[in-house]
Design a protein around this motif. Sequence first.
Motif, PDB file in Angstrom:
ATOM      1  N   GLY A  45      80.648  54.919  63.539  1.00 14.36           N
ATOM      2  CA  GLY A  45      80.156  53.589  63.186  1.00 14.36           C
ATOM      3  C   GLY A  45      78.651  53.473  63.060  1.00 14.36           C
ATOM      4  O   GLY A  45      78.074  52.475  63.511  1.00 14.36           O
ATOM      5  N   ALA A  46      78.010  54.427  62.442  1.00 10.77           N
ATOM      6  CA  ALA A  46      76.559  54.352  62.267  1.00 10.77           C
ATOM      7  C   ALA A  46      76.172  53.019  61.628  1.00 10.77           C
ATOM      8  O   ALA A  46      76.729  52.630  60.606  1.00 10.77           O
ATOM      9  N   GLY A  47      75.267  52.297  62.276  1.00 10.35           N
ATOM     10  CA  GLY A  47      74.783  51.025  61.760  1.00 10.35           C
ATOM     11  C   GLY A  47      75.716  49.848  61.968  1.00 10.35           C
ATOM     12  O   GLY A  47      75.398  48.735  61.558  1.00 10.35           O
ATOM     13  N   ASP A  48      76.863  50.038  62.625  1.00 10.73           N
ATOM     14  CA  ASP A  48      77.869  48.992  62.800  1.00 10.73           C
ATOM     15  C   ASP A  48      78.047  48.708  64.298  1.00 10.73           C
ATOM     16  O   ASP A  48      78.707  49.466  65.004  1.00 10.73           O
ATOM     17  N   LEU A  49      77.465  47.607  64.769  1.00 12.33           N
ATOM     18  CA  LEU A  49      77.501  47.290  66.196  1.00 12.33           C
ATOM     19  C   LEU A  49      78.924  47.171  66.722  1.00 12.33           C
ATOM     20  O   LEU A  49      79.254  47.756  67.761  1.00 12.33           O
ATOM     21  N   ALA A  50      79.778  46.423  66.056  1.00 11.08           N
ATOM     22  CA  ALA A  50      81.152  46.221  66.552  1.00 11.08           C
ATOM     23  C   ALA A  50      81.885  47.547  66.716  1.00 11.08           C
ATOM     24  O   ALA A  50      82.558  47.775  67.730  1.00 11.08           O
ATOM     25  N   THR A  51      81.766  48.431  65.739  1.00  8.24           N
ATOM     26  CA  THR A  51      82.449  49.729  65.812  1.00  8.24           C
ATOM     27  C   THR A  51      81.876  50.580  66.931  1.00  8.24           C
ATOM     28  O   THR A  51      82.612  51.261  67.648  1.00  8.24           O
TER      29      THR A  51
END
Length: 135
Positions: A45-51
């Motif tokens: 999840g690079a760049g994706d806080l939730a992931t």
Amino acid sequence: MSITLVNPSALPKIDAYRQVSVATGSKLVFIAGQVAWDADGTTIGAGDLATQVEQSYLNVGTALAEVGATFADVTKLTVYVVDWTPDMMSGFVDGVARAAAKLGVTPAAPGTLIGVAALSSPEHLVEVEATAVLD
């Protein structure tokens, strides 16, 4: 059960966690800060806080399971989020909910969320550490 979670009546009731945990077990478990790595050390999840929140919580669950514990044994969670602002809360809550659904748990132990400038690796947006108590 060695953990009792409490919301004192004179403090605000927060649905996502409890204000106090009382532990009566004899074995303390300290889980090092978990980031959004898979078993091979690849960031999810690079760049994706939730992931990244989801993966970090799943990793905490994996670490707990390894020593015979679950989120029900957790007395305290500490979460570090890079460049935290209040508008990030929905992504954070979404990631926790997704991990909780996969794990079949409600991670309601007392928790602290701390905004930080950076973590040990620039692609990591969140790190989650846990303390648990076992009988």
